[in-house]
Design a protein around this motif. Structure first.
Motif, PDB file in Angstrom:
ATOM      1  N   THR A  60       0.842  -1.191   0.000  1.00  0.00           N
ATOM      2  CA  THR A  60       0.000   0.000   0.000  1.00  0.00           C
ATOM      3  C   THR A  60       0.879   1.243   0.000  1.00  0.00           C
ATOM      4  OG1 THR A  60      -0.151  -0.138   2.412  1.00  0.00           O
ATOM      5  CG2 THR A  60      -2.006  -1.015   1.145  1.00  0.00           C
ATOM      6  N   SER A  61       0.331   2.334  -0.536  1.00  0.00           N
ATOM      7  CA  SER A  61       1.072   3.592  -0.583  1.00  0.00           C
ATOM      8  C   SER A  61       0.115   4.757  -0.335  1.00  0.00           C
ATOM      9  CB  SER A  61       1.746   3.783  -1.948  1.00  0.00           C
ATOM     10  OG  SER A  61       2.667   2.747  -2.206  1.00  0.00           O
ATOM     11  N   LEU A  62       0.665   5.811   0.248  1.00  0.00           N
ATOM     12  CA  LEU A  62      -0.076   7.041   0.505  1.00  0.00           C
ATOM     13  C   LEU A  62       0.597   8.168  -0.265  1.00  0.00           C
ATOM     14  CD1 LEU A  62      -2.147   8.802   2.079  1.00  0.00           C
ATOM     15  CD2 LEU A  62      -0.445   8.951   3.916  1.00  0.00           C
ATOM     16  N   TYR A  63      -0.206   8.877  -1.062  1.00  0.00           N
ATOM     17  CA  TYR A  63       0.315   9.953  -1.899  1.00  0.00           C
ATOM     18  C   TYR A  63      -0.332  11.283  -1.532  1.00  0.00           C
ATOM     19  CZ  TYR A  63       2.169   6.204  -4.817  1.00  0.00           C
ATOM     20  OH  TYR A  63       2.846   5.098  -5.259  1.00  0.00           O
ATOM     21  N   ALA A  64       0.489  12.331  -1.541  1.00  0.00           N
ATOM     22  CA  ALA A  64       0.001  13.692  -1.314  1.00  0.00           C
ATOM     23  C   ALA A  64      -0.823  14.147  -2.516  1.00  0.00           C
ATOM     24  CB  ALA A  64       1.179  14.638  -1.099  1.00  0.00           C
ATOM     25  N   PRO A  65      -1.607  15.225  -2.363  1.00  0.00           N
ATOM     26  CA  PRO A  65      -2.423  15.713  -3.485  1.00  0.00           C
ATOM     27  C   PRO A  65      -1.608  15.984  -4.752  1.00  0.00           C
ATOM     28  CG  PRO A  65      -3.086  16.796  -1.459  1.00  0.00           C
ATOM     29  CD  PRO A  65      -1.857  16.001  -1.122  1.00  0.00           C
ATOM     30  N   GLU A  66      -0.351  16.387  -4.593  1.00  0.00           N
ATOM     31  CA  GLU A  66       0.494  16.678  -5.752  1.00  0.00           C
ATOM     32  C   GLU A  66       1.126  15.418  -6.335  1.00  0.00           C
ATOM     33  OE1 GLU A  66       0.983  17.921  -2.716  1.00  0.00           O
ATOM     34  OE2 GLU A  66       0.035  19.889  -2.896  1.00  0.00           O
ATOM     35  N   GLY A  67       0.906  14.261  -5.691  1.00  0.00           N
ATOM     36  CA  GLY A  67       1.457  13.010  -6.196  1.00  0.00           C
ATOM     37  C   GLY A  67       2.716  12.536  -5.504  1.00  0.00           C
ATOM     38  N   ASP A  68       3.232  13.299  -4.544  1.00  0.00           N
ATOM     39  CA  ASP A  68       4.441  12.878  -3.830  1.00  0.00           C
ATOM     40  C   ASP A  68       4.136  11.699  -2.907  1.00  0.00           C
ATOM     41  OD1 ASP A  68       5.940  14.966  -4.978  1.00  0.00           O
ATOM     42  OD2 ASP A  68       5.291  16.367  -3.413  1.00  0.00           O
ATOM     43  N   LEU A  69       5.056  10.750  -2.827  1.00  0.00           N
ATOM     44  CA  LEU A  69       4.905   9.601  -1.944  1.00  0.00           C
ATOM     45  C   LEU A  69       5.151  10.023  -0.501  1.00  0.00           C
ATOM     46  CD1 LEU A  69       4.523   6.479  -1.694  1.00  0.00           C
ATOM     47  CD2 LEU A  69       7.027   6.310  -1.854  1.00  0.00           C
ATOM     48  N   LEU A  70       4.159   9.808   0.363  1.00  0.00           N
ATOM     49  CA  LEU A  70       4.280  10.160   1.777  1.00  0.00           C
ATOM     50  C   LEU A  70       4.643   8.963   2.644  1.00  0.00           C
ATOM     51  CD1 LEU A  70       1.145  12.461   2.143  1.00  0.00           C
ATOM     52  CD2 LEU A  70       3.535  13.174   1.948  1.00  0.00           C
ATOM     53  N   ALA A  71       4.126   7.783   2.296  1.00  0.00           N
ATOM     54  CA  ALA A  71       4.377   6.593   3.103  1.00  0.00           C
ATOM     55  C   ALA A  71       4.025   5.363   2.282  1.00  0.00           C
ATOM     56  CB  ALA A  71       3.541   6.624   4.383  1.00  0.00           C
ATOM     57  N   HIS A  72       4.627   4.239   2.638  1.00  0.00           N
ATOM     58  CA  HIS A  72       4.276   2.995   1.960  1.00  0.00           C
ATOM     59  C   HIS A  72       4.498   1.823   2.909  1.00  0.00           C
ATOM     60  CE1 HIS A  72       8.574   1.893   0.752  1.00  0.00           C
ATOM     61  NE2 HIS A  72       8.682   3.141   1.135  1.00  0.00           N
ATOM     62  N   ALA A  73       3.836   0.729   2.604  1.00  0.00           N
ATOM     63  CA  ALA A  73       3.870  -0.427   3.502  1.00  0.00           C
ATOM     64  C   ALA A  73       3.769  -1.720   2.714  1.00  0.00           C
ATOM     65  CB  ALA A  73       2.724  -0.346   4.517  1.00  0.00           C
ATOM     66  N   ARG A  74       4.238  -2.781   3.331  1.00  0.00           N
ATOM     67  CA  ARG A  74       3.975  -4.132   2.840  1.00  0.00           C
ATOM     68  C   ARG A  74       3.329  -4.884   3.988  1.00  0.00           C
ATOM     69  NH1 ARG A  74      10.291  -5.771   2.952  1.00  0.00           N
ATOM     70  NH2 ARG A  74      10.414  -6.361   5.161  1.00  0.00           N
ATOM     71  N   ALA A  75       2.427  -5.776   3.659  1.00  0.00           N
ATOM     72  CA  ALA A  75       1.672  -6.443   4.723  1.00  0.00           C
ATOM     73  C   ALA A  75       1.278  -7.848   4.300  1.00  0.00           C
ATOM     74  CB  ALA A  75       0.419  -5.638   5.077  1.00  0.00           C
ATOM     75  N   THR A  76       1.091  -8.689   5.308  1.00  0.00           N
ATOM     76  CA  THR A  76       0.549 -10.031   5.104  1.00  0.00           C
ATOM     77  C   THR A  76      -0.814 -10.087   5.761  1.00  0.00           C
ATOM     78  OG1 THR A  76       2.749 -11.045   5.095  1.00  0.00           O
ATOM     79  CG2 THR A  76       0.871 -12.494   5.518  1.00  0.00           C
ATOM     80  N   TRP A  77      -1.823 -10.459   4.982  1.00  0.00           N
ATOM     81  CA  TRP A  77      -3.180 -10.622   5.478  1.00  0.00           C
ATOM     82  C   TRP A  77      -3.527 -12.102   5.533  1.00  0.00           C
ATOM     83  CZ3 TRP A  77      -7.199  -6.873   6.414  1.00  0.00           C
ATOM     84  CH2 TRP A  77      -6.728  -5.558   6.405  1.00  0.00           C
ATOM     85  N   ILE A  78      -4.302 -12.485   6.537  1.00  0.00           N
ATOM     86  CA  ILE A  78      -4.653 -13.882   6.768  1.00  0.00           C
ATOM     87  C   ILE A  78      -6.161 -14.052   6.633  1.00  0.00           C
ATOM     88  CG2 ILE A  78      -4.432 -15.857   8.326  1.00  0.00           C
ATOM     89  CD1 ILE A  78      -1.753 -14.613   7.576  1.00  0.00           C
ATOM     90  N   ALA A  79      -6.578 -14.990   5.774  1.00  0.00           N
ATOM     91  CA  ALA A  79      -8.004 -15.278   5.630  1.00  0.00           C
ATOM     92  C   ALA A  79      -8.515 -15.981   6.877  1.00  0.00           C
ATOM     93  CB  ALA A  79      -8.245 -16.157   4.402  1.00  0.00           C
ATOM     94  N   VAL A  80      -9.703 -15.583   7.309  1.00  0.00           N
ATOM     95  CA  VAL A  80     -10.326 -16.201   8.483  1.00  0.00           C
ATOM     96  C   VAL A  80     -11.687 -16.739   8.093  1.00  0.00           C
ATOM     97  CG1 VAL A  80      -9.103 -14.736  10.121  1.00  0.00           C
ATOM     98  CG2 VAL A  80     -11.317 -14.000   9.244  1.00  0.00           C
ATOM     99  N   GLU A  81     -12.176 -17.663   8.898  1.00  0.00           N
ATOM    100  CA  GLU A  81     -13.494 -18.234   8.627  1.00  0.00           C
ATOM    101  C   GLU A  81     -14.576 -17.188   8.872  1.00  0.00           C
ATOM    102  OE1 GLU A  81     -13.935 -21.101   7.247  1.00  0.00           O
ATOM    103  OE2 GLU A  81     -11.775 -21.447   7.268  1.00  0.00           O
ATOM    104  N   ASP A  82     -15.685 -17.330   8.160  1.00  0.00           N
ATOM    105  CA  ASP A  82     -16.759 -16.351   8.224  1.00  0.00           C
ATOM    106  C   ASP A  82     -17.344 -16.211   9.615  1.00  0.00           C
ATOM    107  OD1 ASP A  82     -19.948 -15.689   6.905  1.00  0.00           O
ATOM    108  OD2 ASP A  82     -18.171 -14.492   6.529  1.00  0.00           O
TER     109      ASP A  82
END
Length: 226
Positions: A195-217
């Protein structure tokens, strides 16, 4: 450290991104930090950080932290108009596993109200009106759910398991930024996303990598972990 109740994700536990941001802020350091959530972060509960581990009052490990290896890959940017258009098709407006989530829950008038809609090639995008009060945990929270919604479905909810983030700069309060997400790989119950967060002008403010785990309903109550 305390995760206040208003910052919940699933009912009864802290939003993963916000909680990880609180823990990372306490951990400190100049580089990116990786946070692995070992159990749902409890709300309104004093937590302690010792030697890279967050403990609850009973001594149970809530999260583990360590310096993250540098990572440069970001979720690609899009312009504001594209983000707004994608957001109108946000699946969570129709069916949301955790509609009270502080970040992406449509029931939260007081939340961040980031509604990531789908784009081609496993991507998401959403506009984000930055609140008046913004800190590092706010940015970590903003980087959380847009990644999850690259894989979330009506019949298969996911929960954040691990996230590493780098915050280059805080967004300006009141501005409309853009948050993007992209799924990198899926294997079994795990999904690796950026994921990434960009300022209104398009500059990169922050970014991340993540692992998501599926769970039962039937685990949507948040009382159990994937």
């Amino acid at each position: 450290m305390i995760i206040e109740a208003r910052y919940h994700g699933p009912p009864g536990s802290g939003n993963g991104g916000w909680s990880a941001g609180v823990f990372a802020s306490a951990y400190g350091g100049s580089g990116p930090v990786e946070v692995t959530l070992r159990r749902p972060p409890p709300l309104d509960t004093p937590l302690t950080l010792t030697e890279g581990k967050v403990h609850d009052p009973a001594g149970e490990v809530v999260a583990q932290l360590r310096p993250a290896e540098p990572f440069d890959v970001v979720a690609p940017p899009v312009d504001s108009a594209t983000a707004r258009s994608a957001s109108t098709a946000y699946p969570g407006l129709v069916d949301h596993p955790f509609p009270g989530c502080f970040v992406c829950g449509p029931e939260r008038a007081d939340g961040l109200r980031i509604f990531p809609g789908p784009l081609p090639e496993g991507r998401t995008a959403a506009p984000w009106r930055v609140p008046a009060q913004v800190g590092v945990p706010t940015v970590w929270a903003a980087l959380d759910c847009p990644g999850g919604w690259t894989v979330l479905g009506a019949d298969r909810p996911y929960l954040l398991g691990r996230i590493a983030a780098r915050v280059e700069a805080l967004p300006e309060p009141g501005t409309e930024c853009v948050v993007t997400g992209v799924v990198i790989t899926t294997q079994g119950r795990k999904a690796l996303v950026h994921t990434s967060l960009y300022a209104p002008e398009g500059d990169l403010l922050a970014h991340a990598r993540a692992t998501w785990i599926a769970v039962e309903d039937d685990r949507r109550s948040g009382r159990t972990w994937g």
